[in-house]
Design a protein around this motif. Structure first.
Motif, mmCIF file in Angstrom:
data_model
loop_
_atom_site.group_PDB
_atom_site.id
_atom_site.type_symbol
_atom_site.label_atom_id
_atom_site.label_comp_id
_atom_site.label_asym_id
_atom_site.label_seq_id
_atom_site.Cartn_x
_atom_site.Cartn_y
_atom_site.Cartn_z
ATOM 1 N N SER A 156 15.094 -7.344 -15.430
ATOM 2 C CA SER A 156 14.110 -7.154 -14.574
ATOM 3 C C SER A 156 13.958 -5.640 -14.335
ATOM 4 O O SER A 156 14.422 -4.639 -15.120
ATOM 5 C CB SER A 156 14.857 -7.361 -13.041
ATOM 6 O OG SER A 156 16.108 -6.576 -12.985
ATOM 7 N N ILE A 157 12.631 -5.336 -13.487
ATOM 8 C CA ILE A 157 12.118 -3.791 -13.445
ATOM 9 C C ILE A 157 12.659 -3.581 -11.945
ATOM 10 O O ILE A 157 12.476 -4.275 -11.028
ATOM 11 C CB ILE A 157 10.635 -4.032 -13.495
ATOM 12 C CG1 ILE A 157 10.450 -4.042 -15.099
ATOM 13 C CG2 ILE A 157 10.143 -2.466 -13.175
ATOM 14 C CD1 ILE A 157 8.911 -4.297 -15.428
ATOM 15 N N ASN A 158 12.756 -2.159 -11.850
ATOM 16 C CA ASN A 158 13.080 -1.752 -10.476
ATOM 17 C C ASN A 158 11.964 -1.135 -9.851
ATOM 18 O O ASN A 158 10.984 -0.560 -10.496
ATOM 19 C CB ASN A 158 14.039 -0.374 -10.539
ATOM 20 C CG ASN A 158 14.393 0.018 -9.201
ATOM 21 O OD1 ASN A 158 13.529 0.604 -8.467
ATOM 22 N ND2 ASN A 158 15.665 -0.177 -8.591
ATOM 23 N N VAL A 159 11.643 -1.603 -8.557
ATOM 24 C CA VAL A 159 10.354 -1.259 -7.973
ATOM 25 C C VAL A 159 9.929 0.065 -7.947
ATOM 26 O O VAL A 159 8.734 0.429 -7.832
ATOM 27 C CB VAL A 159 10.584 -1.612 -6.435
ATOM 28 C CG1 VAL A 159 11.310 -0.997 -5.573
ATOM 29 C CG2 VAL A 159 8.859 -1.942 -5.842
ATOM 30 N N TYR A 160 10.815 1.126 -8.109
ATOM 31 C CA TYR A 160 10.322 2.471 -8.317
ATOM 32 C C TYR A 160 10.230 2.978 -9.669
ATOM 33 O O TYR A 160 10.007 4.009 -9.879
ATOM 34 C CB TYR A 160 11.259 3.378 -7.410
ATOM 35 C CG TYR A 160 10.867 3.296 -5.914
ATOM 36 C CD1 TYR A 160 9.508 3.505 -5.320
ATOM 37 C CD2 TYR A 160 11.849 2.482 -5.124
ATOM 38 C CE1 TYR A 160 9.326 3.299 -4.126
ATOM 39 C CE2 TYR A 160 11.432 2.232 -3.581
ATOM 40 C CZ TYR A 160 10.301 2.786 -3.114
ATOM 41 O OH TYR A 160 10.068 2.497 -1.960
ATOM 42 N N ASP A 161 10.674 2.178 -10.620
ATOM 43 C CA ASP A 161 10.362 2.444 -12.059
ATOM 44 C C ASP A 161 9.014 3.062 -12.394
ATOM 45 O O ASP A 161 7.908 2.587 -11.720
ATOM 46 C CB ASP A 161 10.453 1.240 -12.966
ATOM 47 C CG ASP A 161 12.167 1.198 -13.215
ATOM 48 O OD1 ASP A 161 12.945 1.960 -12.723
ATOM 49 O OD2 ASP A 161 12.379 0.198 -14.045
ATOM 50 N N LEU B 164 0.892 -1.307 -0.140
ATOM 51 C CA LEU B 164 0.076 0.083 0.028
ATOM 52 C C LEU B 164 0.938 1.335 -0.005
ATOM 53 O O LEU B 164 0.590 2.244 -0.470
ATOM 54 C CB LEU B 164 -0.888 -0.015 1.254
ATOM 55 C CG LEU B 164 -2.218 -0.931 1.146
ATOM 56 C CD1 LEU B 164 -2.952 -0.955 2.415
ATOM 57 C CD2 LEU B 164 -2.959 -0.361 0.015
ATOM 58 N N ASN B 165 2.240 1.332 0.478
ATOM 59 C CA ASN B 165 2.975 2.292 0.531
ATOM 60 C C ASN B 165 3.855 2.733 -0.739
ATOM 61 O O ASN B 165 4.267 3.584 -0.920
ATOM 62 C CB ASN B 165 4.134 2.064 1.696
ATOM 63 C CG ASN B 165 3.200 2.206 3.201
ATOM 64 O OD1 ASN B 165 2.424 3.214 3.235
ATOM 65 N ND2 ASN B 165 3.758 1.790 4.351
ATOM 66 N N TYR B 166 3.782 1.726 -1.796
ATOM 67 C CA TYR B 166 4.502 2.209 -3.064
ATOM 68 C C TYR B 166 3.798 3.164 -3.726
ATOM 69 O O TYR B 166 2.376 3.163 -3.675
ATOM 70 C CB TYR B 166 4.427 0.859 -3.917
ATOM 71 C CG TYR B 166 5.476 0.046 -3.526
ATOM 72 C CD1 TYR B 166 6.915 0.186 -3.493
ATOM 73 C CD2 TYR B 166 5.194 -1.385 -3.036
ATOM 74 C CE1 TYR B 166 7.846 -0.653 -3.034
ATOM 75 C CE2 TYR B 166 6.042 -2.098 -2.812
ATOM 76 C CZ TYR B 166 7.314 -2.036 -2.564
ATOM 77 O OH TYR B 166 8.330 -2.742 -2.247
ATOM 78 N N PRO B 167 4.325 4.195 -4.039
ATOM 79 C CA PRO B 167 3.760 5.659 -4.593
ATOM 80 C C PRO B 167 2.824 4.958 -5.870
ATOM 81 O O PRO B 167 3.255 3.798 -6.519
ATOM 82 C CB PRO B 167 4.657 6.349 -5.223
ATOM 83 C CG PRO B 167 6.109 5.641 -4.759
ATOM 84 C CD PRO B 167 5.853 4.380 -3.969
ATOM 85 N N ASP B 168 1.801 5.391 -6.210
ATOM 86 C CA ASP B 168 0.728 5.229 -7.462
ATOM 87 C C ASP B 168 1.907 5.483 -8.414
ATOM 88 O O ASP B 168 2.663 6.357 -8.715
ATOM 89 C CB ASP B 168 -0.219 6.502 -7.503
ATOM 90 C CG ASP B 168 -1.559 5.902 -7.124
ATOM 91 O OD1 ASP B 168 -1.756 4.709 -6.744
ATOM 92 O OD2 ASP B 168 -2.641 6.633 -7.582
ATOM 93 N N ASN B 169 1.338 4.797 -9.594
ATOM 94 C CA ASN B 169 2.093 4.908 -10.986
ATOM 95 C C ASN B 169 3.547 4.298 -11.036
ATOM 96 O O ASN B 169 4.190 4.574 -12.073
ATOM 97 C CB ASN B 169 1.972 6.496 -11.473
ATOM 98 C CG ASN B 169 0.653 6.919 -11.465
ATOM 99 O OD1 ASN B 169 -0.291 6.135 -11.844
ATOM 100 N ND2 ASN B 169 0.476 8.216 -11.404
ATOM 101 N N CYS B 170 4.028 3.766 -9.755
ATOM 102 C CA CYS B 170 5.322 3.022 -9.889
ATOM 103 C C CYS B 170 5.224 1.624 -10.204
ATOM 104 O O CYS B 170 4.038 0.860 -9.838
ATOM 105 C CB CYS B 170 6.053 3.310 -8.827
ATOM 106 S SG CYS B 170 5.912 2.511 -7.369
#
Lengths: 465, 465
Positions: free
Chosen positions: B219-224, B138-144
């Motif tokens: 791989s993709i970075n979690v904040y991409d 829930l804490n990951y920013p929207d759109n990342c």
């Protein structure tokens, strides 16, 4: 080379520099080793850069030095004009090899772009069965489901057990585009059910396919438009969908990776059309690869059509020349009124065009949409009018009568433009015309005329001239 | 019910009528049976219609009558405001059940939209481990990337054999979002390779995972940003991609079906921004669900900013009032010149904005692009000028001097607008500003001013006033 993606752009730039140096020194093998550090999709991107920055000859030498299996995959990732450049420089034998090794759907894409005599030469060396299949696929119209599909899928019999099915997949699965959905056909090639590899893997080995297959699968008609295909994938979230002919016989499958490209193409087409650019070549060429002449042809039609509408607008202004000479300061507010009418109309039109494309809005919502835009227009018009009243009286130092004229016209123009902007795409859709193609030019010309007439009407009403 | 898709719209309309009749007669079970003829994605679409056309109460009764497993899947397909409507009408116990049964990524999406007190209530009943995981997500920013991923993936050990891996998948695979790509981790949760289910299925049972896994995974970075995620999927054509944190530890996976939605969202956002609409709520609400007030707020800023530019344009016109009173017929050509400047500039801008978004054009191509637009502008300007010269002399019956003034101005305006239209998006990109956000308003205001000045300069030069 883990996490290639993480900073691919930075790495790629360094590698390119290195490769260019090596090519300069004719150290082709070292250049090849450098490029082979990347994934095939990345190598294709590097080749695109090399083909743009340097002589095609260098790129082709490098391409020929790639291991054969890598070369085939890289080739499949290249845009079609780069593929043609490479084919132009390699021997027919090499071309035939690459094309035969491509996945079926990629093969069709390449053959569609090649000159007819080369296609014939390649087909001569193809087994008769496959040649027939290729010809069928080449005949599907562009932009329909048939042009996206591949015949390489796994088909199972309903009487097989899960164990037998897995054995069959192990043996014959290597060439299939996807193993993840398997298709169950009856004797007449009619599709009777689908079963996913995940189901097979988690089910007991003795279970019969007919007991676990889904009969309520969703299929695509071979002549469906590619936009509908994309909508279906978006709606259902599948990895692959079966394509059937009129009789319900399966003729191929479409996988989701091909749909990503379609979605991008369709969005690009809509945006360009909304800006009055029509791609007459119907090409997927990059901006820089399109000739100046073709760019001109793509953009000219709407500009010329709008010219005609400006003749009418000019005529309206001419009729009121007398009024304008009397109160010349009215001219200074014309660009604002006409500009705002156009902008505010195209805001509404864009929201509705996009809403129609994504199925958020339907023609049946006509009156709901108009009513919403009427209220939005009223609010925006009021706010802009108040702001302008203040600036015209205080900043411009004009009389209240002039300010009133401009502001009442502004309110009317915004409301009318918002309603026009929402109505025109909906009407276009009802008439089965692409809203993206006609809405914005129609709105900009109609709103110009409406703005002029409204403005002059207000002027004669309020100023009494 | 084969080939549901083939004529879904037609079938759905009939079914809806039937369902409405049954609801009217309070025959809820029969209405349920009718709706259950469809696939879950279709049922969700029907519910959307029912919620829009009728009382929410009816829809909720129908929803409660669905088999529990179907209800959960249907719920996951619904847009978020319809989800909230349903949650408002059912008991907390039912809500908790549905939410617990959802796939992890859908669960997060729903929890993000729910009021905080309800989320707390649901999390109270969730096992501690999962609660912790939910809170992280829930804490990951929207759109990342973090907001798109799911933790439900299959992880294997490098020492396993293919046979053991398949057994493991059979046992634990049921909850995973995808079985099609499996992830191999070391002791520290660091991702060391990937292996696809298709490889496992076609490989020999005794082969070790470490010998067949791909170590050159992407791989993709979690904040991409989610836009980058979509680009990666488009580039590589994968079904799923692993998401890693800064230390290279796998934190989740993203599957391609979620990327389809992202691509649609991003294209919509770009189109709206290009038309001067900014979604301040950053919502994925449908057009009709956005309030009049919010629509107004989204559209007002650019209109107000453009007002300011019209003050300058108006000021320029005021400066030349004397000239215009002398030759009042010049006014009639102003809308055409300013309009064509705006249209032609936005054609160029749209092509470049879209080219930048799809990586067809890069800021490094600056001079190539300007040179191309210069030539396209010259060609289009010449053609439009010749057409106009003819119409002004013959149709309007004006003198050659007036016609010359308008046509030379036209040529200059088109060339300048094309170059501005291509330059501004590229400059925005270089300054790390979203080109879609600023390009069109900037072009329309600058091109208005440039058009006025050019026109009046030509008039004073050619007409000598």
């Amino acid at each position: 080379m883990n996490q290639v993606e993480f900073d691919f752009d930075v790495m790629a730039e360094k590698s390119l520099e290195k490769i260019y140096e090596l090519l300069e020194e004719k150290k082709y093998f070292l250049a090849r080793d450098e490029i082979l550090k990347y994934n095939e999709a990345d190598i294709a991107e590097l080749f695109e850069d090399i083909l743009m920055d340097r002589d095609a000859g260098d790129a082709v030498i490098l391409f020929r030095l790639l291991p054969k299996d890598v070369a085939v995959v890289v080739f499949s990732y290249l845009p079609s004009d780069d593929q043609l450049t490479i084919i132009d420089c390699i021997t027919d034998k090499e071309t035939t090899y690459i094309i035969n090794e491509l996945d079926f759907d990629d093969k069709i894409d390449v053959l569609e772009e090649l000159p007819a005599n080369l296609v014939d030469k390649i087909l001569e060396k193809t087994p008769k069965n496959e040649r027939k299949l290729i010809n069928t696929f080449l005949n599907y119209p562009d932009n329909c489901a048939g042009s996206l599909m591949t015949p390489d899928y796994i088909s199972l019999q309903k009487n097989m057990t899960v164990g037998e099915a897995l054995e069959y997949i192990k043996e014959y699965g290597i060439d299939a585009e996807t193993l993840y959905t398997c298709y169950v056909k009856d004797q007449g090639r009619k599709l009777i059910g689908i079963v996913s590899l995940s189901t097979l893997v988690v089910e007991n080995n003795d279970t019969r396919i007919m007991d676990i297959m889904h009969e309520d699968y969703v299929s695509i008609n071979v002549y469906d438009d590619q936009e509908e295909v994309a909508d279906d994938f978006k709606k259902y979230g599948f990895i692959a969908m079966p394509v059937v002919d009129k009789e319900g016989r399966i003729v191929g499958i479409i996988t989701v990776d091909d749909v990503l490209d379609v979605m991008e193409e369709e969005a690009t087409e809509d945006m360009e059309r909304m800006a009055g650019v029509i791609d007459f070549e119907n090409s997927d060429k990059d901006y820089l690869d399109i000739s100046v002449w073709q760019h001109t042809l793509n953009r000219l039609p709407w500009l010329v059509i709008l010219m005609l509408s400006y003749i009418i607008t000019g005529g309206i202004i001419n009729k009121f020349e007398g009024m304008l000479s009397d109160v010349i300061c009215l001219v200074a507010y014309m660009p604002m009124l006409m500009g705002t009418g156009g902008n505010t109309g195209s805001q509404a039109a864009t929201l509705i065009i996009r809403g129609l494309a994504t199925d958020e809005v339907e023609p049946a919502d006509f009156f709901k949409v108009i009513w919403k835009e009427f209220r939005v227009g009223l609010l925006i018009g009021l706010i802009l009018s108040v702001l302008n009243f203040a600036r015209i009286c205080w900043w411009d130092g004009q009389g209240v009568a002039i300010a009133m004229t401009v502001c009442v016209a502004m309110l009317a123009i915004v409301v009318i433009a918002k309603m026009l902007g929402s109505m025109i795409p909906l009407l276009a859709k009802l008439c089965k015309i692409d809203p993206a193609l006609v809405a914005n030019p129609a709105i900009s010309s109609i709103s110009d005329m409406v703005s002029c007439i409204t403005y002059f009407a207000m002027a004669s009403l309020i100023l009494g001239i």
